[in-house]
Design an enzyme around this catalytic site. Structure first.
Site, PDB file in Angstrom:
ATOM      1  N   ASN A 289      -7.448  11.558  34.042  1.00  0.00           N
ATOM      2  CA  ASN A 289      -6.723  12.709  34.613  1.00  0.00           C
ATOM      3  C   ASN A 289      -7.635  13.423  35.596  1.00  0.00           C
ATOM      4  O   ASN A 289      -8.863  13.362  35.469  1.00  0.00           O
ATOM      5  CB  ASN A 289      -6.266  13.685  33.517  1.00  0.00           C
ATOM      6  CG  ASN A 289      -7.425  14.238  32.704  1.00  0.00           C
ATOM      7  OD1 ASN A 289      -7.888  13.608  31.761  1.00  0.00           O
ATOM      8  ND2 ASN A 289      -7.911  15.400  33.091  1.00  0.00           N
TER       9      ASN A 289
ATOM     10  N   TYR B  17     -15.816  18.151  18.474  1.00  0.00           N
ATOM     11  CA  TYR B  17     -14.774  19.174  18.252  1.00  0.00           C
ATOM     12  C   TYR B  17     -14.093  19.041  16.892  1.00  0.00           C
ATOM     13  O   TYR B  17     -13.356  19.924  16.475  1.00  0.00           O
ATOM     14  CB  TYR B  17     -13.721  19.144  19.372  1.00  0.00           C
ATOM     15  CG  TYR B  17     -12.981  17.832  19.549  1.00  0.00           C
ATOM     16  CD1 TYR B  17     -12.068  17.374  18.607  1.00  0.00           C
ATOM     17  CD2 TYR B  17     -13.186  17.054  20.678  1.00  0.00           C
ATOM     18  CE1 TYR B  17     -11.392  16.190  18.769  1.00  0.00           C
ATOM     19  CE2 TYR B  17     -12.513  15.860  20.863  1.00  0.00           C
ATOM     20  CZ  TYR B  17     -11.622  15.428  19.906  1.00  0.00           C
ATOM     21  OH  TYR B  17     -10.967  14.242  20.069  1.00  0.00           O
ATOM     22  N   GLU B  18     -14.345  17.938  16.178  1.00  0.00           N
ATOM     23  CA  GLU B  18     -13.750  17.796  14.845  1.00  0.00           C
ATOM     24  C   GLU B  18     -14.404  18.746  13.842  1.00  0.00           C
ATOM     25  O   GLU B  18     -13.881  18.951  12.737  1.00  0.00           O
ATOM     26  CB  GLU B  18     -13.837  16.339  14.388  1.00  0.00           C
ATOM     27  CG  GLU B  18     -12.908  15.442  15.216  1.00  0.00           C
ATOM     28  CD  GLU B  18     -13.083  13.957  14.929  1.00  0.00           C
ATOM     29  OE1 GLU B  18     -13.039  13.569  13.747  1.00  0.00           O
ATOM     30  OE2 GLU B  18     -13.260  13.186  15.896  1.00  0.00           O
TER      31      GLU B  18
ATOM     32  N   HIS C 221     -15.705  12.970  17.166  1.00  0.00           N
ATOM     33  CA  HIS C 221     -16.037  13.927  18.231  1.00  0.00           C
ATOM     34  C   HIS C 221     -16.614  15.217  17.657  1.00  0.00           C
ATOM     35  O   HIS C 221     -16.277  15.618  16.534  1.00  0.00           O
ATOM     36  CB  HIS C 221     -14.783  14.272  19.044  1.00  0.00           C
ATOM     37  CG  HIS C 221     -14.197  13.120  19.778  1.00  0.00           C
ATOM     38  ND1 HIS C 221     -13.349  12.210  19.177  1.00  0.00           N
ATOM     39  CD2 HIS C 221     -14.340  12.717  21.059  1.00  0.00           C
ATOM     40  CE1 HIS C 221     -12.998  11.297  20.073  1.00  0.00           C
ATOM     41  NE2 HIS C 221     -13.582  11.580  21.230  1.00  0.00           N
TER      42      HIS C 221
ATOM     43  N   SER D 144     -11.076   6.709  23.619  1.00  0.00           N
ATOM     44  CA  SER D 144      -9.613   6.724  23.726  1.00  0.00           C
ATOM     45  C   SER D 144      -9.189   5.972  24.987  1.00  0.00           C
ATOM     46  O   SER D 144      -9.808   6.096  26.029  1.00  0.00           O
ATOM     47  CB  SER D 144      -9.069   8.150  23.760  1.00  0.00           C
ATOM     48  OG  SER D 144      -9.832   8.956  24.616  1.00  0.00           O
TER      49      SER D 144
ATOM     50  N   MET E 234     -15.410  14.895  26.246  1.00  0.00           N
ATOM     51  CA  MET E 234     -15.781  15.501  24.963  1.00  0.00           C
ATOM     52  C   MET E 234     -16.568  14.541  24.068  1.00  0.00           C
ATOM     53  O   MET E 234     -16.486  14.630  22.844  1.00  0.00           O
ATOM     54  CB  MET E 234     -14.511  15.989  24.250  1.00  0.00           C
ATOM     55  CG  MET E 234     -13.682  16.958  25.085  1.00  0.00           C
ATOM     56  SD  MET E 234     -12.184  17.459  24.244  1.00  0.00           S
ATOM     57  CE  MET E 234     -11.249  18.178  25.613  1.00  0.00           C
ATOM     58  N   SER E 235     -17.315  13.622  24.672  1.00  0.00           N
ATOM     59  CA  SER E 235     -18.007  12.629  23.843  1.00  0.00           C
ATOM     60  C   SER E 235     -19.275  12.120  24.529  1.00  0.00           C
ATOM     61  O   SER E 235     -19.797  12.746  25.436  1.00  0.00           O
ATOM     62  CB  SER E 235     -17.061  11.454  23.562  1.00  0.00           C
ATOM     63  OG  SER E 235     -16.837  10.705  24.745  1.00  0.00           O
TER      64      SER E 235
ATOM     65  N   ALA F 124     -12.809   8.154  27.951  1.00  0.00           N
ATOM     66  CA  ALA F 124     -11.828   8.607  28.935  1.00  0.00           C
ATOM     67  C   ALA F 124     -12.211  10.040  29.273  1.00  0.00           C
ATOM     68  O   ALA F 124     -12.704  10.764  28.410  1.00  0.00           O
ATOM     69  CB  ALA F 124     -10.430   8.560  28.351  1.00  0.00           C
TER      70      ALA F 124
ATOM     71  N   HIS G 289      -7.128   6.340  18.587  1.00  0.00           N
ATOM     72  CA  HIS G 289      -8.469   5.924  18.160  1.00  0.00           C
ATOM     73  C   HIS G 289      -8.328   5.037  16.932  1.00  0.00           C
ATOM     74  O   HIS G 289      -7.588   5.356  16.019  1.00  0.00           O
ATOM     75  CB  HIS G 289      -9.343   7.133  17.833  1.00  0.00           C
ATOM     76  CG  HIS G 289      -9.761   7.895  19.049  1.00  0.00           C
ATOM     77  ND1 HIS G 289     -11.052   8.278  19.282  1.00  0.00           N
ATOM     78  CD2 HIS G 289      -9.063   8.313  20.109  1.00  0.00           C
ATOM     79  CE1 HIS G 289     -11.120   8.910  20.435  1.00  0.00           C
ATOM     80  NE2 HIS G 289      -9.921   8.957  20.947  1.00  0.00           N
TER      81      HIS G 289
ATOM     82  N   HIS H 231      -2.309  14.991  26.683  1.00  0.00           N
ATOM     83  CA  HIS H 231      -3.012  13.909  25.980  1.00  0.00           C
ATOM     84  C   HIS H 231      -2.273  12.572  26.061  1.00  0.00           C
ATOM     85  O   HIS H 231      -2.890  11.516  26.171  1.00  0.00           O
ATOM     86  CB  HIS H 231      -3.257  14.311  24.517  1.00  0.00           C
ATOM     87  CG  HIS H 231      -4.078  13.319  23.740  1.00  0.00           C
ATOM     88  ND1 HIS H 231      -5.408  13.060  24.056  1.00  0.00           N
ATOM     89  CD2 HIS H 231      -3.772  12.515  22.702  1.00  0.00           C
ATOM     90  CE1 HIS H 231      -5.865  12.132  23.216  1.00  0.00           C
ATOM     91  NE2 HIS H 231      -4.902  11.789  22.385  1.00  0.00           N
TER      92      HIS H 231
HETATM   93  I1  8IG Z   1      -9.236  11.951  28.712  1.00  0.00           I
HETATM   94  O1  8IG Z   1     -10.100  16.895  31.686  1.00  0.00           O
HETATM   95  C1  8IG Z   1     -10.082  13.656  29.031  1.00  0.00           C
HETATM   96  N1  8IG Z   1     -11.016  14.147  28.234  1.00  0.00           N
HETATM   97  N2  8IG Z   1     -13.276  18.152  28.632  1.00  0.00           N
HETATM   98  N3  8IG Z   1     -11.672  17.524  30.181  1.00  0.00           N
HETATM   99  C2  8IG Z   1     -12.386  17.287  29.050  1.00  0.00           C
HETATM  100  N4  8IG Z   1     -12.241  16.188  28.324  1.00  0.00           N
HETATM  101  C3  8IG Z   1     -11.335  15.312  28.767  1.00  0.00           C
HETATM  102  C4  8IG Z   1     -10.566  15.490  29.910  1.00  0.00           C
HETATM  103  C5  8IG Z   1     -10.748  16.661  30.670  1.00  0.00           C
HETATM  104  N5  8IG Z   1      -9.773  14.434  30.057  1.00  0.00           N
END
Ligand code: 8IG
Length: 269
Positions: free
Chosen positions: A232, A93-94, A91, A36, A208-209, A121, A68, A244
């Site tokens: 972030n 989490y899907e 991902h 992303s 998360m990837s 990201a 995406h 997001h």
């Molecule tokens: I962009 O702060 C992004 N992806 N787990 N934590 C997690 N995944 C993220 C974050 C975050 N920022």
């Protein structure tokens, strides 16, 4: 589990065959998975020779996350290097399991790629990191306790994020930092207490990837380069809430620098 994933390696080989047919290129040498915020960075690679939807290949689910792409591109880079670029990823989490998460990375290796570049990201745990800063992944901590590998595949991960590739990239941009990336299942972000725990464990970045793809491609023999874009500060670092849309905006703002970096290093990997 879909029938396609009873044989993840065979499905990756089938996808690689379709890529070879569609592009007329028997092999690609290097692959890039764009996370992303990174998708517009791919435009710095020039004009692709081919582009199609991932869903035209066996084993790829349709993309679900905003920002995406769900596209595959083939590029011919300097020196005749064929690059395979995946815009977006699946991902963990899907909830589809590990097989579709690892599928692009496996498909890349089965297409001939000896180097796989994984971008993402992420949140910055290390308080020295600034939003918009790229960081090379030097190691990871998996907090999902899930592997893409099944069976007695006892792969060594000592040099998972290739020192050789990191040195090549740092030669192009000596200002690049290196950090330890945590794989967090998501889709909820961490609590501030979880971020403090990760910092205590030695983590710099959280996302998360990337980790399942790195393991799967390395298990098939590829060298891995991981690049995180800090979009972030992680939860509790600044007191701000995580959002997001802001993540996507920070990625877009850094895309130019990221694109130039990738265009400079990709043909050399
Ligand atoms: I962009 O702060 C992004 N992806 N787990 N934590 C997690 N995944 C993220 C974050 C975050 N920022």
């Amino acid at each position: 589990m879909s029938d396609l994933y009873k044989d993840p390696i065979g499905t990756a080989e089938a996808a690689a065959k379709v890529i070879a047919e569609k592009t007329g290129k028997a092999k690609h040498q290097v692959a890039l998975v764009m996370g992303s915020g990174w998708i517009s960075a791919a435009d710095a690679l020039g004009k692709p020779t081919h582009e199609f939807a991932v869903t035209e290949l066996p084993g790829f689910p349709a993309p679900t996350v905003v920002g995406h792409g769900g596209k595959v591109r083939s590029y011919e880079l300097a020196g005749g290097v064929n690059a395979l670029v995946f815009l977006g990823r699946t991902h963990f989490y899907e909830g589809l399991g590990m097989e579709p998460v690892a599928h692009a990375a496996r498909t890349a290796v089965k297409s001939g790629c000896k180097a796989v570049v994984l971008t993402n990201a992420c949140g910055g745990i290390n308080t020295e990191y600034k939003v918009g800063q790229p960081v090379l992944i030097k190691d990871h901590i998996s907090l999902t306790a899930a592997s893409p590998l099944i069976g007695a595949d006892f792969v060594d991960l000592t040099d998972l994020y290739s020192k050789r590739l990191r040195e090549l990239v740092k030669a192009a941009d000596p200002s690049l930092a290196e950090g330890v990336y945590v794989h967090w299942r998501g889709p909820s972000y961490e609590t501030p207490a979880e971020i403090r725990m990760m910092r205590t464990l030695g983590a710099d970045l959280v996302g998360m990837s990337t980790v399942p793809e790195a393991i799967a491609a390395h298990a098939l023999g590829a060298e891995i380069l991981g690049i995180s874009l800090v979009t972030n500060a992680a939860a509790g670092v600044t007191g701000e809430k995580l959002n997001h849309e802001e993540v996507i905006a920070a990625g877009k703002a850094a895309a130019d620098r990221m694109g130039k970096l990738l265009a400079a290093v990709l043909p050399k990997l």
